[in-house]
Scaffold this active site. Sequence first.
Site, PDB file in Angstrom:
ATOM      1  N   ASP A 142       0.851  -1.190   0.000  1.00  0.00           N
ATOM      2  CA  ASP A 142       0.000   0.000   0.000  1.00  0.00           C
ATOM      3  C   ASP A 142       0.890   1.244   0.000  1.00  0.00           C
ATOM      4  OD1 ASP A 142      -1.671   2.160   0.644  1.00  0.00           O
ATOM      5  OD2 ASP A 142      -2.991   0.890   1.855  1.00  0.00           O
ATOM      6  N   ASN A 164       3.182   4.997 -10.156  1.00  0.00           N
ATOM      7  CA  ASN A 164       1.727   5.156 -10.310  1.00  0.00           C
ATOM      8  C   ASN A 164       1.053   4.384  -9.183  1.00  0.00           C
ATOM      9  OD1 ASN A 164      -0.818   5.682 -11.675  1.00  0.00           O
ATOM     10  ND2 ASN A 164      -0.802   3.534 -12.315  1.00  0.00           N
ATOM     11  N   TYR A 214      -5.647  17.476  -2.357  1.00  0.00           N
ATOM     12  CA  TYR A 214      -4.569  16.548  -1.979  1.00  0.00           C
ATOM     13  C   TYR A 214      -3.766  16.147  -3.216  1.00  0.00           C
ATOM     14  CZ  TYR A 214      -7.347  15.820   2.306  1.00  0.00           C
ATOM     15  OH  TYR A 214      -8.058  15.981   3.455  1.00  0.00           O
TER      16      TYR A 214
END
Length: 262
Positions: free
Chosen positions: A65, A91, A155
Amino acid sequence: MDLGLNGRRALVGGATSGLGLAIAHALAAEGAELLLWSRDEERLAGTAAEIAQATGVRPHIVAADATDPGAADRVAAAAGPLGGVDVLVLNAGGPPAVPPDATSPDAWRSAFQMLAVTPIELATRLLPGMRERGFGRIVAVLSSGVREPIPALAYSNAGRSALAAWLKTVSREVAADGVTVNGVLPGRIATPRVAALDEGAAAREGVPVAEVSARSQATIPAGRYGRPEEFAAVVAFLASTAASYVTGSTVACDGGMLRGLQ
Ligand SMILES: NC(=O)c1ccc[n+]([C@@H]2O[C@H](COP(=O)([O-])OP(=O)(O)OC[C@H]3O[C@@H](n4cnc5c(N)ncnc54)[C@H](OP(=O)(O)O)[C@@H]3O)[C@@H](O)[C@H]2O)c1
């Protein structure tokens, strides 16, 4: 054109969906050996099997993650058995949309970890090998928001701009060693993420998703969303030997959506 990718070792993030999946297919079609990275091991195994069936070469996989501070370690370790990475495609997912006056410190930390800290740490680990071998390609999936900040994606606008600044900075350090560092800016490419963003906007405004999507596509000179394979073709070119003199650049793939000169 021969892209010179046959036998190159490529690490592709966000490889199970949308842009990353299309990039993985494009590089595999050019004969690259792949390490696919995303969070879900089962989905990764499915993608690897799909690519193996299409190309005859089974990709390696790693689940991590990108919001986790240990992710770069884990992914770099998984690249070890390849003996090096020649092409690194940075990515992952996108952070949530929020009104810019309703952000939170925890969400900023998570967004910066995913969009800037993890990719920078991973690239930093892989760069020495690229420089020693005299060949490397780092291609980051950024966003049109780096040039024209997108409303409600505070963000994303900020985290990706931080990464873009680092890419430009490091590109100058490594250029003489045969390593190029570039970013690609998707405008609106038809992926599950763009569909989810349209659905979110439709729910907020109480209008049909088709209306939001049509309105969004009307802002694009090409008159439509891009296809993932159109985006992947730009990444594959930047990863190629043919693109050896392109570095420190951000290239838009947006159907003409961005209005500025740069
Ligand atoms: N599509 C566009 O037009 C567009 C425009 C601007 C920017 N972008 C950005 O480009 C990137 C790719 O977009 P996309 O449209 O291809 O999205 P997508 O279809 O949702 O795919 C995202 C990929 O990233 C993986 N992922 C998600 N969160 C992750 C995490 N925390 N750590 C590691 N992997 C993660 C997903 O797999 P798992 O869920 O299994 O981990 C999936 O493979 C995103 O950052 C997106 O915000 C896209």
